[in-house]
Design a protein around this motif. Structure first.
Motif, PDB file in Angstrom:
ATOM      1  N   LEU A   1       0.862  -1.099   0.111  1.00 28.16           N
ATOM      2  CA  LEU A   1      -0.031  -0.147   0.009  1.00 28.16           C
ATOM      3  C   LEU A   1       0.937   1.241  -0.069  1.00 28.16           C
ATOM      4  O   LEU A   1       1.406   1.619   1.223  1.00 28.16           O
ATOM      5  N   THR A   2       1.090   1.673  -1.036  1.00 36.49           N
ATOM      6  CA  THR A   2       2.077   2.768  -1.225  1.00 36.49           C
ATOM      7  C   THR A   2       1.427   4.094  -0.600  1.00 36.49           C
ATOM      8  O   THR A   2       2.458   4.902   0.078  1.00 36.49           O
ATOM      9  N   GLU A   3       0.242   4.345  -0.370  1.00 30.64           N
ATOM     10  CA  GLU A   3      -0.158   5.333   0.436  1.00 30.64           C
ATOM     11  C   GLU A   3       0.252   5.136   1.938  1.00 30.64           C
ATOM     12  O   GLU A   3       0.443   6.319   2.553  1.00 30.64           O
TER      13      GLU A   3
ATOM     14  N   ALA B   1      -9.579  -4.080  -1.588  1.00 27.67           N
ATOM     15  CA  ALA B   1      -8.638  -4.160  -0.331  1.00 27.67           C
ATOM     16  C   ALA B   1      -7.600  -3.002  -0.124  1.00 27.67           C
ATOM     17  O   ALA B   1      -7.324  -2.429   0.883  1.00 27.67           O
ATOM     18  N   ARG B   2      -7.010  -2.691  -1.203  1.00 30.65           N
ATOM     19  CA  ARG B   2      -6.180  -1.607  -1.483  1.00 30.65           C
ATOM     20  C   ARG B   2      -6.771  -0.344  -0.736  1.00 30.65           C
ATOM     21  O   ARG B   2      -6.562   0.361  -0.105  1.00 30.65           O
ATOM     22  N   GLN B   3      -8.092   0.067  -1.161  1.00 32.92           N
ATOM     23  CA  GLN B   3      -8.994   1.193  -0.640  1.00 32.92           C
ATOM     24  C   GLN B   3      -9.343   0.899   0.569  1.00 32.92           C
ATOM     25  O   GLN B   3      -8.981   2.017   1.592  1.00 32.92           O
ATOM     26  N   MET B   4      -9.839  -0.275   1.099  1.00 33.28           N
ATOM     27  CA  MET B   4     -10.311  -0.422   2.574  1.00 33.28           C
ATOM     28  C   MET B   4      -9.189  -0.250   3.553  1.00 33.28           C
ATOM     29  O   MET B   4      -9.283   0.361   4.310  1.00 33.28           O
ATOM     30  N   PHE B   5      -7.909  -0.962   3.464  1.00 33.72           N
ATOM     31  CA  PHE B   5      -6.977  -1.049   4.148  1.00 33.72           C
ATOM     32  C   PHE B   5      -6.188   0.432   4.344  1.00 33.72           C
ATOM     33  O   PHE B   5      -6.000   1.053   5.181  1.00 33.72           O
ATOM     34  N   THR B   6      -6.100   1.184   3.037  1.00 32.27           N
ATOM     35  CA  THR B   6      -5.551   2.500   3.027  1.00 32.27           C
ATOM     36  C   THR B   6      -6.617   3.455   3.939  1.00 32.27           C
ATOM     37  O   THR B   6      -6.084   4.324   4.534  1.00 32.27           O
ATOM     38  N   ARG B   7      -7.886   3.452   3.716  1.00 35.14           N
ATOM     39  CA  ARG B   7      -8.501   4.127   4.582  1.00 35.14           C
ATOM     40  C   ARG B   7      -8.583   3.831   5.954  1.00 35.14           C
ATOM     41  O   ARG B   7      -8.780   4.667   6.880  1.00 35.14           O
TER      42      ARG B   7
ATOM     43  N   HIS C   1      -6.117   2.883   7.683  1.00 34.82           N
ATOM     44  CA  HIS C   1      -4.670   3.214   7.838  1.00 34.82           C
ATOM     45  C   HIS C   1      -4.833   4.899   8.170  1.00 34.82           C
ATOM     46  O   HIS C   1      -4.293   5.360   9.229  1.00 34.82           O
ATOM     47  N   GLN C   2      -5.381   5.626   7.082  1.00 37.10           N
ATOM     48  CA  GLN C   2      -5.107   7.017   7.045  1.00 37.10           C
ATOM     49  C   GLN C   2      -6.468   7.685   7.893  1.00 37.10           C
ATOM     50  O   GLN C   2      -6.077   8.563   8.440  1.00 37.10           O
ATOM     51  N   VAL C   3      -7.810   7.292   7.530  1.00 38.84           N
ATOM     52  CA  VAL C   3      -8.715   8.098   8.278  1.00 38.84           C
ATOM     53  C   VAL C   3      -8.864   7.352   9.712  1.00 38.84           C
ATOM     54  O   VAL C   3      -9.220   8.306  10.575  1.00 38.84           O
ATOM     55  N   PHE C   4      -9.051   6.189   9.835  1.00 40.03           N
ATOM     56  CA  PHE C   4      -9.011   5.590  11.288  1.00 40.03           C
ATOM     57  C   PHE C   4      -7.915   5.293  12.013  1.00 40.03           C
ATOM     58  O   PHE C   4      -7.880   4.812  13.207  1.00 40.03           O
ATOM     59  N   LYS C   5      -6.763   5.460  11.643  1.00 42.70           N
ATOM     60  CA  LYS C   5      -5.410   5.342  12.278  1.00 42.70           C
ATOM     61  C   LYS C   5      -5.298   3.987  12.794  1.00 42.70           C
ATOM     62  O   LYS C   5      -4.774   3.621  13.930  1.00 42.70           O
ATOM     63  N   LEU C   6      -5.999   2.945  12.024  1.00 48.41           N
ATOM     64  CA  LEU C   6      -5.552   1.657  12.531  1.00 48.41           C
ATOM     65  C   LEU C   6      -4.633   0.846  11.732  1.00 48.41           C
ATOM     66  O   LEU C   6      -3.927   1.200  10.819  1.00 48.41           O
TER      67      LEU C   6
END
Length: 144
Positions: free
Chosen positions: A39-41, A131-137, A139-144
């Motif tokens: 996940l490059t993001e 999955a890429r969008q889901m996990f990026t979100r 990590h970035q939005v929910f700080k998980l």
């Protein structure tokens, strides 16, 4: 209806060919095929493990990180938000015989469905993009 063969007879071949076409390295054991992508993001990676049950092909996706107790409510809220917005339940807080829960995505297909390689490629690529969008979100939005 597709002219392909039943998924249950050739899911491993379909996964291998799809992964090779996208330069994903597959690791195989007696029950599953696993691949990993970055996940490059967020600088993290996601593992997708393809396996079967008696009736389903399952794609289990995780970033390999465990959740702390104080992250459970946030993770549940993230899963609820994702599933509601996408209209497809896919993200959950998962604790399968492990020491701690994690966030995980799960996609399934009946082994009796018929698919050719092109159809499988499109579906598996869509799952990885989700999955890429889901996990990026997460990590970035929910700080998980």
């Amino acid at each position: 209806m597709s002219e392909g063969t039943e998924l249950g007879f050739r899911w491993r071949t379909l996964v291998h060919r799809w992964a090779a076409g996208r330069s994903f390295h597959c690791e195989e054991d007696t029950v599953s095929l696993s691949l990993r992508f970055d996940l490059t993001e967020s600088g993290k990676s996601v593992t997708v493990r393809f396996m079967t049950t008696k009736r389903l092909l399952v794609a289990f996706m995780t970033d390999g990180r465990f959740l702390r107790g104080d992250q459970l409510a946030t993770a549940a809220a993230a899963a609820n938000a994702w599933n509601t917005e996408q209209l497809v339940p896919m993200l959950s807080v998962w604790d399968v015989r492990g020491p701690r829960p994690c966030i995980a995505g799960v996609c399934t297909l009946p082994l009796s469905c018929r698919m050719n390689q092109q159809e499988f490629d499109a579906l598996a690529s869509d799952w990885v993009e989700q999955a890429r969008q889901m996990f990026t979100r997460c990590h970035q939005v929910f700080k998980l």
